[in-house]
Design a protein around this motif. Sequence first.
Motif, PDB file in Angstrom:
ATOM      1  N   LEU A  23       0.828  -1.210   0.000  1.00  0.00           N
ATOM      2  CA  LEU A  23       0.000   0.000   0.000  1.00  0.00           C
ATOM      3  C   LEU A  23       0.862   1.260   0.000  1.00  0.00           C
ATOM      4  CD1 LEU A  23      -2.919   0.951   0.020  1.00  0.00           C
ATOM      5  CD2 LEU A  23      -2.835   0.968   2.517  1.00  0.00           C
ATOM      6  N   GLU A  24       1.941   1.237   0.804  1.00  0.00           N
ATOM      7  CA  GLU A  24       2.836   2.398   0.852  1.00  0.00           C
ATOM      8  C   GLU A  24       3.509   2.639  -0.490  1.00  0.00           C
ATOM      9  OE1 GLU A  24       5.298   3.273   4.450  1.00  0.00           O
ATOM     10  OE2 GLU A  24       4.696   1.246   4.988  1.00  0.00           O
ATOM     11  N   SER A  25       3.765   1.588  -1.236  1.00  0.00           N
ATOM     12  CA  SER A  25       4.441   1.743  -2.523  1.00  0.00           C
ATOM     13  C   SER A  25       3.605   2.579  -3.482  1.00  0.00           C
ATOM     14  CB  SER A  25       4.748   0.378  -3.147  1.00  0.00           C
ATOM     15  OG  SER A  25       3.573  -0.250  -3.633  1.00  0.00           O
ATOM     16  N   TYR A  26       2.276   2.519  -3.348  1.00  0.00           N
ATOM     17  CA  TYR A  26       1.412   3.312  -4.216  1.00  0.00           C
ATOM     18  C   TYR A  26       1.461   4.791  -3.846  1.00  0.00           C
ATOM     19  CZ  TYR A  26      -0.487  -1.058  -5.983  1.00  0.00           C
ATOM     20  OH  TYR A  26      -0.614  -2.289  -6.576  1.00  0.00           O
ATOM     21  N   SER A  27       1.787   5.096  -2.605  1.00  0.00           N
ATOM     22  CA  SER A  27       1.835   6.493  -2.175  1.00  0.00           C
ATOM     23  C   SER A  27       2.955   7.260  -2.847  1.00  0.00           C
ATOM     24  CB  SER A  27       1.990   6.572  -0.652  1.00  0.00           C
ATOM     25  OG  SER A  27       3.289   6.165  -0.255  1.00  0.00           O
ATOM     26  N   VAL A  28       3.984   6.556  -3.309  1.00  0.00           N
ATOM     27  CA  VAL A  28       5.090   7.212  -4.022  1.00  0.00           C
ATOM     28  C   VAL A  28       5.025   6.907  -5.523  1.00  0.00           C
ATOM     29  CG1 VAL A  28       6.664   7.349  -2.061  1.00  0.00           C
ATOM     30  CG2 VAL A  28       6.617   5.269  -3.451  1.00  0.00           C
ATOM     31  N   LYS A  29       3.853   6.435  -5.948  1.00  0.00           N
ATOM     32  CA  LYS A  29       3.593   6.180  -7.371  1.00  0.00           C
ATOM     33  C   LYS A  29       4.610   5.216  -7.974  1.00  0.00           C
ATOM     34  CE  LYS A  29       1.486  10.741  -7.866  1.00  0.00           C
ATOM     35  NZ  LYS A  29       1.532  12.074  -8.532  1.00  0.00           N
ATOM     36  N   ALA A  30       4.867   4.124  -7.254  1.00  0.00           N
ATOM     37  CA  ALA A  30       5.752   3.091  -7.796  1.00  0.00           C
ATOM     38  C   ALA A  30       5.073   2.426  -8.983  1.00  0.00           C
ATOM     39  CB  ALA A  30       6.064   2.058  -6.719  1.00  0.00           C
ATOM     40  N   ILE A  31       5.868   2.098  -9.984  1.00  0.00           N
ATOM     41  CA  ILE A  31       5.293   1.494 -11.185  1.00  0.00           C
ATOM     42  C   ILE A  31       5.038   0.005 -10.999  1.00  0.00           C
ATOM     43  CG2 ILE A  31       7.500   0.956 -12.320  1.00  0.00           C
ATOM     44  CD1 ILE A  31       6.207   1.907 -14.946  1.00  0.00           C
ATOM     45  N   ASN A  32       5.780  -0.620 -10.065  1.00  0.00           N
ATOM     46  CA  ASN A  32       5.564  -2.037  -9.809  1.00  0.00           C
ATOM     47  C   ASN A  32       6.132  -2.411  -8.442  1.00  0.00           C
ATOM     48  OD1 ASN A  32       4.781  -4.707 -10.260  1.00  0.00           O
ATOM     49  ND2 ASN A  32       5.482  -4.682 -12.381  1.00  0.00           N
ATOM     50  N   TYR A  33       5.643  -3.539  -7.942  1.00  0.00           N
ATOM     51  CA  TYR A  33       6.015  -4.040  -6.621  1.00  0.00           C
ATOM     52  C   TYR A  33       6.196  -5.542  -6.787  1.00  0.00           C
ATOM     53  CZ  TYR A  33       5.470  -4.755  -1.520  1.00  0.00           C
ATOM     54  OH  TYR A  33       5.645  -5.078  -0.202  1.00  0.00           O
ATOM     55  N   VAL A  34       7.458  -6.006  -6.731  1.00  0.00           N
ATOM     56  CA  VAL A  34       7.769  -7.396  -7.080  1.00  0.00           C
ATOM     57  C   VAL A  34       8.357  -8.116  -5.871  1.00  0.00           C
ATOM     58  CG1 VAL A  34       8.993  -8.908  -8.677  1.00  0.00           C
ATOM     59  CG2 VAL A  34       8.222  -6.650  -9.446  1.00  0.00           C
ATOM     60  N   LEU A  35       7.792  -9.257  -5.549  1.00  0.00           N
ATOM     61  CA  LEU A  35       8.281 -10.030  -4.410  1.00  0.00           C
ATOM     62  C   LEU A  35       9.521 -10.845  -4.773  1.00  0.00           C
ATOM     63  CD1 LEU A  35       4.935 -11.340  -2.854  1.00  0.00           C
ATOM     64  CD2 LEU A  35       6.429  -9.528  -1.971  1.00  0.00           C
ATOM     65  N   LYS A  36      10.468 -10.891  -3.839  1.00  0.00           N
ATOM     66  CA  LYS A  36      11.650 -11.731  -4.001  1.00  0.00           C
ATOM     67  C   LYS A  36      11.275 -13.190  -3.723  1.00  0.00           C
ATOM     68  CE  LYS A  36      14.865  -8.110  -2.488  1.00  0.00           C
ATOM     69  NZ  LYS A  36      15.872  -7.740  -1.491  1.00  0.00           N
ATOM     70  N   PRO A  37      12.067 -14.140  -4.205  1.00  0.00           N
ATOM     71  CA  PRO A  37      13.321 -13.985  -4.967  1.00  0.00           C
ATOM     72  C   PRO A  37      13.067 -13.518  -6.398  1.00  0.00           C
ATOM     73  CG  PRO A  37      12.749 -16.296  -4.831  1.00  0.00           C
ATOM     74  CD  PRO A  37      11.750 -15.574  -3.972  1.00  0.00           C
ATOM     75  N   ILE A  38      14.002 -12.742  -6.933  1.00  0.00           N
ATOM     76  CA  ILE A  38      13.878 -12.197  -8.282  1.00  0.00           C
ATOM     77  C   ILE A  38      14.523 -13.168  -9.265  1.00  0.00           C
ATOM     78  CG2 ILE A  38      14.325 -10.218  -9.779  1.00  0.00           C
ATOM     79  CD1 ILE A  38      12.537  -9.664  -7.354  1.00  0.00           C
ATOM     80  N   SER A  39      13.694 -13.771 -10.077  1.00  0.00           N
ATOM     81  CA  SER A  39      14.192 -14.693 -11.099  1.00  0.00           C
ATOM     82  C   SER A  39      14.416 -13.945 -12.405  1.00  0.00           C
ATOM     83  CB  SER A  39      13.175 -15.814 -11.338  1.00  0.00           C
ATOM     84  OG  SER A  39      11.963 -15.270 -11.861  1.00  0.00           O
ATOM     85  N   LYS A  40      15.083 -14.596 -13.326  1.00  0.00           N
ATOM     86  CA  LYS A  40      15.308 -14.001 -14.649  1.00  0.00           C
ATOM     87  C   LYS A  40      13.983 -13.705 -15.324  1.00  0.00           C
ATOM     88  CE  LYS A  40      17.315 -15.033 -19.200  1.00  0.00           C
ATOM     89  NZ  LYS A  40      18.116 -16.002 -19.983  1.00  0.00           N
ATOM     90  N   GLU A  41      13.062 -14.661 -15.265  1.00  0.00           N
ATOM     91  CA  GLU A  41      11.765 -14.497 -15.922  1.00  0.00           C
ATOM     92  C   GLU A  41      10.996 -13.314 -15.315  1.00  0.00           C
ATOM     93  OE1 GLU A  41      12.958 -17.344 -14.704  1.00  0.00           O
ATOM     94  OE2 GLU A  41      13.436 -18.317 -16.629  1.00  0.00           O
ATOM     95  N   LYS A  42      11.037 -13.227 -13.988  1.00  0.00           N
ATOM     96  CA  LYS A  42      10.302 -12.163 -13.300  1.00  0.00           C
ATOM     97  C   LYS A  42      10.877 -10.790 -13.645  1.00  0.00           C
ATOM     98  CE  LYS A  42       8.949 -13.272  -9.172  1.00  0.00           C
ATOM     99  NZ  LYS A  42       8.916 -13.517  -7.698  1.00  0.00           N
ATOM    100  N   LEU A  43      12.211 -10.680 -13.631  1.00  0.00           N
ATOM    101  CA  LEU A  43      12.821  -9.391 -13.932  1.00  0.00           C
ATOM    102  C   LEU A  43      12.604  -9.001 -15.392  1.00  0.00           C
ATOM    103  CD1 LEU A  43      15.882  -7.636 -12.711  1.00  0.00           C
ATOM    104  CD2 LEU A  43      15.838  -8.087 -15.163  1.00  0.00           C
ATOM    105  N   PHE A  44      12.771  -9.959 -16.310  1.00  0.00           N
ATOM    106  CA  PHE A  44      12.599  -9.651 -17.731  1.00  0.00           C
ATOM    107  C   PHE A  44      11.171  -9.171 -18.013  1.00  0.00           C
ATOM    108  CE2 PHE A  44      16.129 -11.677 -20.413  1.00  0.00           C
ATOM    109  CZ  PHE A  44      17.087 -11.390 -19.454  1.00  0.00           C
ATOM    110  N   PHE A  45      10.197  -9.839 -17.425  1.00  0.00           N
ATOM    111  CA  PHE A  45       8.799  -9.455 -17.631  1.00  0.00           C
ATOM    112  C   PHE A  45       8.543  -8.057 -17.070  1.00  0.00           C
ATOM    113  CE2 PHE A  45       4.390  -9.213 -16.103  1.00  0.00           C
ATOM    114  CZ  PHE A  45       3.705  -9.460 -17.281  1.00  0.00           C
ATOM    115  N   THR A  46       9.057  -7.786 -15.862  1.00  0.00           N
ATOM    116  CA  THR A  46       8.852  -6.491 -15.216  1.00  0.00           C
ATOM    117  C   THR A  46       9.512  -5.371 -16.007  1.00  0.00           C
ATOM    118  OG1 THR A  46       8.777  -7.556 -13.042  1.00  0.00           O
ATOM    119  CG2 THR A  46       9.182  -5.186 -13.082  1.00  0.00           C
ATOM    120  N   PHE A  47      10.738  -5.612 -16.469  1.00  0.00           N
ATOM    121  CA  PHE A  47      11.452  -4.596 -17.235  1.00  0.00           C
ATOM    122  C   PHE A  47      10.798  -4.359 -18.602  1.00  0.00           C
ATOM    123  CE2 PHE A  47      15.800  -3.221 -15.670  1.00  0.00           C
ATOM    124  CZ  PHE A  47      15.453  -3.344 -14.337  1.00  0.00           C
ATOM    125  N   ASP A  48      10.285  -5.410 -19.211  1.00  0.00           N
ATOM    126  CA  ASP A  48       9.576  -5.237 -20.493  1.00  0.00           C
ATOM    127  C   ASP A  48       8.390  -4.297 -20.322  1.00  0.00           C
ATOM    128  OD1 ASP A  48      11.247  -6.839 -21.979  1.00  0.00           O
ATOM    129  OD2 ASP A  48       9.962  -8.618 -21.898  1.00  0.00           O
TER     130      ASP A  48
END
Length: 241
Positions: free
Chosen positions: A94-119
Motif C-alpha cells: 500500500l505504501e508503494s502506491y503512495s510514491v507512485k511506484a510502477i511495480n512491486y515485485v516479491l523476491k526472490p527475483i528470477s530471470k523471468e520475473k525481472l525480464f517481464f517487469t522490465f519489459d
Amino acid sequence: MLQIAVCDDNIDELSNMVQLINQYRLSKNINLDYAAFSNGFELVSALEKGKRFDIYCLDIIMPGYTGIDVANEIRSFDKNAPILFFTSSSEFALESYSVKAINYVLKPISKEKLFFTFDEMLEHVKMKENDDAIIVKSNEGIQKILISNLVFAEVIGRNVFYHLLSGKVIECTESFSAVCDKLLKYKCFIKTHRSYIVNMQYINTINNNQVTLQTLSSVPIAQSKVREIKQQYLAYQMEDD
C-alpha cells in the motif's frame, strides 16, 4: 542511454539484480548503464550531489533509509521516474502506491520475473517519451527533448537556450513566444520572466527575486508576478501530491 539505480542492503540480492540487468541488456540489445548502492544512504547522498537516474530499483526493507524513504526523496524532485520495488515482504504494498511506484515485485527475483517487469516498465517509459517531448531544430540538427529532462529555457537575443538536467544546453534560433506556447501546454511549466520559462518539477526555492533550481541554477522572477508564481507553484505541488 538509460541510467538505472539499484539499491539493496543484501549484497547477494544486489549482485543477483546486477547480473540479471546485465543479462537483460545483452538479451534485448538495450543501451543502458547502472549504479549499484548497498544502502539507502549511499543512493540519497548521490541524489543530493545532483546524480539522476531514469529508473530506480529499490529494496524496501533497509536499515536507516528504507526504500519508501528513498522513493520519497526521489519524488521530491522527480514526479515521473519509474520506481520498482523488489522486496521479500508484501506488507508495504500500500505504501508503494503512495510514491507512485510502477511495480512491486516479491523476491526472490528470477530471470523471468525481472525480464517481464522490465519489459512492462520500458514500454511505459517509451510511451511517456513519445507523449512528453518536443522537437527542436538546433545548431547540431533536429533534436528531441524529453519534457522530464528540460529544466528551463531562456532567450538571449534571437537564440533560445534549452537547459537539460544532464547539464547540456541546446541552442536554437526560434521565437521565444512560440517556445512558451509549446511548453505551457504542459502543466509543469511556468513563465517566471519575459526571458525565462521553468519546469516546476525542478524548483527548489522561490523568493521575491529569483527561483533557485535543483541543478543550482537561478532564474529571475518578474516583480509583478511574484505572488502569482508562488501560488501557481503551490497549486502544482498540491495537485501532484
